[in-house]
Design an enzyme around this catalytic site. Structure first.
Site, PDB file in Angstrom:
ATOM      1  N   ARG A 238      41.594-133.489  33.871  1.00 13.53           N
ATOM      2  CA  ARG A 238      42.826-133.533  32.858  1.00 13.53           C
ATOM      3  C   ARG A 238      41.481-135.213  32.030  1.00 13.53           C
ATOM      4  NH1 ARG A 238      45.274-131.086  35.120  1.00 13.53           N
ATOM      5  NH2 ARG A 238      47.699-131.497  36.513  1.00 13.53           N
ATOM      6  N   GLU A 267      48.674-136.523  25.759  1.00 14.02           N
ATOM      7  CA  GLU A 267      48.936-134.945  25.863  1.00 14.02           C
ATOM      8  C   GLU A 267      50.468-135.461  25.420  1.00 14.02           C
ATOM      9  OE1 GLU A 267      48.073-133.043  28.751  1.00 14.02           O
ATOM     10  OE2 GLU A 267      45.371-132.852  28.397  1.00 14.02           O
ATOM     11  N   HIS A 286      45.382-127.698  26.906  1.00 17.50           N
ATOM     12  CA  HIS A 286      46.360-127.685  28.162  1.00 17.50           C
ATOM     13  C   HIS A 286      46.515-126.537  28.041  1.00 17.50           C
ATOM     14  CE1 HIS A 286      46.684-130.401  31.449  1.00 17.50           C
ATOM     15  NE2 HIS A 286      46.220-129.711  31.963  1.00 17.50           N
TER      16      HIS A 286
HETATM   17  N1  LIG Z   1      43.430-127.571  32.347  1.00 13.44           N
HETATM   18  C1  LIG Z   1      44.475-127.400  33.307  1.00 13.44           C
HETATM   19  O1  LIG Z   1      45.425-126.045  32.766  1.00 13.44           O
HETATM   20  C2  LIG Z   1      44.048-127.313  34.689  1.00 13.44           C
HETATM   21  C3  LIG Z   1      43.164-128.241  35.280  1.00 13.44           C
HETATM   22  N2  LIG Z   1      43.337-128.086  36.990  1.00 13.44           N
HETATM   23  C4  LIG Z   1      42.430-129.767  37.186  1.00 13.44           C
HETATM   24  O2  LIG Z   1      41.564-129.341  37.776  1.00 13.44           O
HETATM   25  C5  LIG Z   1      41.557-129.759  38.975  1.00 13.44           C
HETATM   26  C6  LIG Z   1      41.173-129.290  40.561  1.00 13.44           C
HETATM   27  O3  LIG Z   1      42.179-128.017  40.759  1.00 13.44           O
HETATM   28  P1  LIG Z   1      41.827-127.003  42.247  1.00 13.44           P
HETATM   29  O4  LIG Z   1      40.271-126.940  42.136  1.00 13.44           O
HETATM   30  O5  LIG Z   1      42.635-126.771  42.923  1.00 13.44           O
HETATM   31  O6  LIG Z   1      41.283-129.039  43.098  1.00 13.44           O
HETATM   32  P2  LIG Z   1      40.705-129.103  45.025  1.00 13.44           P
HETATM   33  O7  LIG Z   1      41.367-130.411  45.557  1.00 13.44           O
HETATM   34  O8  LIG Z   1      40.228-127.376  45.317  1.00 13.44           O
HETATM   35  O9  LIG Z   1      39.388-129.613  44.104  1.00 13.44           O
HETATM   36  C7  LIG Z   1      39.164-130.935  43.959  1.00 13.44           C
HETATM   37  C8  LIG Z   1      37.540-130.815  43.664  1.00 13.44           C
HETATM   38  O10 LIG Z   1      37.135-132.471  43.270  1.00 13.44           O
HETATM   39  C9  LIG Z   1      36.151-132.915  44.076  1.00 13.44           C
HETATM   40  N3  LIG Z   1      36.541-134.369  43.696  1.00 13.44           N
HETATM   41  C10 LIG Z   1      37.756-135.208  44.115  1.00 13.44           C
HETATM   42  N4  LIG Z   1      36.870-136.040  44.169  1.00 13.44           N
HETATM   43  C11 LIG Z   1      35.707-136.362  43.534  1.00 13.44           C
HETATM   44  C12 LIG Z   1      35.108-137.308  43.161  1.00 13.44           C
HETATM   45  N5  LIG Z   1      35.938-138.561  43.410  1.00 13.44           N
HETATM   46  N6  LIG Z   1      34.061-137.079  42.331  1.00 13.44           N
HETATM   47  C13 LIG Z   1      33.376-135.428  42.644  1.00 13.44           C
HETATM   48  N7  LIG Z   1      34.507-134.571  43.517  1.00 13.44           N
HETATM   49  C14 LIG Z   1      35.542-134.739  43.638  1.00 13.44           C
HETATM   50  C15 LIG Z   1      36.648-132.351  45.734  1.00 13.44           C
HETATM   51  O11 LIG Z   1      35.941-133.202  46.973  1.00 13.44           O
HETATM   52  P3  LIG Z   1      35.892-132.258  48.001  1.00 13.44           P
HETATM   53  O12 LIG Z   1      35.482-131.473  47.697  1.00 13.44           O
HETATM   54  O13 LIG Z   1      34.482-132.783  48.586  1.00 13.44           O
HETATM   55  O14 LIG Z   1      37.382-133.263  48.132  1.00 13.44           O
HETATM   56  C16 LIG Z   1      36.553-130.885  45.457  1.00 13.44           C
HETATM   57  O15 LIG Z   1      36.105-130.396  45.517  1.00 13.44           O
HETATM   58  C17 LIG Z   1      43.194-130.505  39.008  1.00 13.44           C
HETATM   59  O16 LIG Z   1      43.644-131.302  40.243  1.00 13.44           O
HETATM   60  C18 LIG Z   1      43.991-130.596  38.164  1.00 13.44           C
HETATM   61  O17 LIG Z   1      43.521-132.215  37.975  1.00 13.44           O
HETATM   62  C19 LIG Z   1      43.631-127.516  37.530  1.00 13.44           C
HETATM   63  C20 LIG Z   1      44.136-126.444  36.652  1.00 13.44           C
HETATM   64  C21 LIG Z   1      44.681-125.846  35.236  1.00 13.44           C
HETATM   65  O1  LIG Z   2      47.030-128.566  34.367  1.00 13.08           O
HETATM   66  C1  LIG Z   2      46.934-127.935  35.372  1.00 13.08           C
HETATM   67  C2  LIG Z   2      47.225-127.820  36.417  1.00 13.08           C
HETATM   68  O2  LIG Z   2      47.995-126.762  37.138  1.00 13.08           O
HETATM   69  O3  LIG Z   2      47.567-128.545  37.040  1.00 13.08           O
END
Ligand SMILES: NC(=O)C1=CN([C@@H]2O[C@H](COP(=O)(O)OP(=O)(O)OC[C@H]3O[C@@H](n4cnc5c(N)ncnc54)[C@H](OP(=O)(O)O)[C@@H]3O)[C@@H](O)[C@H]2O)C=CC1
Ligand SMILES: O=CC(=O)O
Length: 329
Positions: A238, A267, A286
């Site tokens: 984000r 955005e 995005h």
């Molecule tokens: N650009 C786009 O179109 C998209 C953007 N996204 C963004 O990507 C994000 C991640 O998606 P997804 O992989 O499914 O989410 P997950 O919940 O599977 O993974 C999130 C990861 O972030 C880690 N995390 C959380 N807080 C912190 C922190 N303070 N410091 C370091 N690591 C941290 C978590 O750690 P732990 O595992 O230890 O809890 C976890 O490993 C979404 O929330 C969204 O905002 C997603 C899809 C599309």
């Molecule tokens: O930004 C996209 C999402 O799926 O989160």
């Protein structure tokens, strides 16, 4: 009687037919995003909403007293006021898993584009600047293969990025998350790292964390100072995970080499954003999950979560902070 729901974005005929089978529904089927005041008026009459990242605030929930479930067509749910949803007993759902591989592809597209300067060179050829002379050094890029990748966030999508990096590009992967993942370390031969060391050692840094209080402005002036001067930052999380002004300054002063951004603090970003004027910055609007197949899978998943939530079932993808509402049912 079927439960009343509101669909706050256009959906395919298949998704609409699925919802129609289980619910009485109204729909916003215009291309432009639904205005907040229209969503609120519709929400007042509905038990369930299907939205795409619409802001769900305490004030909104206070006025929409019939709501049981809000189904977000995205995996990130920073648009939800989770405390207020818990207070009002409204379940929030999202669309994890179905988009992981597509977003990981986009991250690699951004990384390769920035490293090999694809948008710049695309313009160079199309503008007729390719004059047949031996290619000058100013056109050279930087390697991706056999470099070090730092992944901040090792969740569903982070893992798919790691797989591509290790098996596709022979990269050394360092990662940071709230907790280490020993099993993934074994599978991918990657190492857990504190954020500072990851920033200091990585040639590419990918951000793929949720936006929360702990990740807002996670990367700012201090963090850019730690990064290598040839490093490239890829933000697919984000916009607000990065201090955008600090990023602009880090690029202007050469503290880092470049950036590739799918997301922005605001955005759509303003055409006046200085980042858009920089050759070393690759931008897309995005579109991390934006392939036709994946977007359709997300909307169908959101519809299934919505229907389950208003028909007495348990939605498959309740956001983790609100799962207590389900177990308390
Ligand atoms: N650009 C786009 O179109 C998209 C953007 N996204 C963004 O990507 C994000 C991640 O998606 P997804 O992989 O499914 O989410 P997950 O919940 O599977 O993974 C999130 C990861 O972030 C880690 N995390 C959380 N807080 C912190 C922190 N303070 N410091 C370091 N690591 C941290 C978590 O750690 P732990 O595992 O230890 O809890 C976890 O490993 C979404 O929330 C969204 O905002 C997603 C899809 C599309
Ligand atoms: O930004 C996209 C999402 O799926 O989160």
């Amino acid at each position: 009687m079927k439960p009343k729901v509101f669909i706050g974005r256009p959906v395919s005929k298949e998704v609409e037919a699925y919802i129609a089978k289980h619910c009485e529904y109204r729909i916003w089927d215009k291309k432009e995003p639904i205005p907040p005041e229209v969503l609120l008026e519709e929400a007042k009459k509905a038990e369930g909403l299907l939205v795409q990242k619409s802001a769900i605030t305490e004030d909104f929930l206070a006025q929409a007293s019939h709501l049981k479930v809000i189904s977000n067509t995205a995996v990130g749910y920073d648009s939800f006021d989770l405390e207020a949803m818990e207070k009002y007993g409204v379940i929030g759902t999202h669309t994890p898993f179905v988009l992981d591989e597509t977003v990981a592809d986009l991250v690699f597209a951004l990384m390769l584009s920035a490293a090999r300067r694809i948008p710049e060179l695309n313009n160079y050829v199309k503008q007729g600047d390719w004059n047949g002379e031996t290619q000058a050094e100013e056109l050279f890029g930087t390697d991706v293969h056999h470099t070090t990748l730092g992944i901040v966030g090792m969740g569903r999508i982070g893992e798919k990025i790691a797989r591509r990096a290790v098996f596709g590009f022979n990269m050394k992967v360092m990662y940071n998350a709230t907790t280490p993942k020993p099993q993934l370390e074994e599978t991918y031969g990657m190492v857990y790292s504190d954020l500072d060391s990851l920033l200091e050692q990585s040639d590419f840094v990918v951000l793929i964390v949720p936006l929360t209080a702990s990740t807002r402005k996670l990367i700012g002036a201090e963090q850019f100072k730690r990064m290598k001067s040839n490093a490239i930052l890829i933000n697919a999380a984000r916009g607000a995970v990065v201090d955008e002004q600090a990023l602009i300054e880090a690029l202007q002063t050469g503290e880092i080499r470049g950036a590739a951004l799918d997301v922005f603090e605001k955005e759509p970003t303003s055409p006046d954003n200085p980042l858009l004027k920089m050759d070393q910055v690759v931008v897309v609007p995005h579109i991390g999950s934006a392939t036709a197949k994946t977007r359709e899978a997300m909307v169908m998943k959101a519809a299934e979560n919505l229907v389950a939530g208003v028909t007495g079932g348990v939605p498959e993808n309740v956001v983790k902070e609100l799962q207590g509402l389900i177990s308390g049912q």
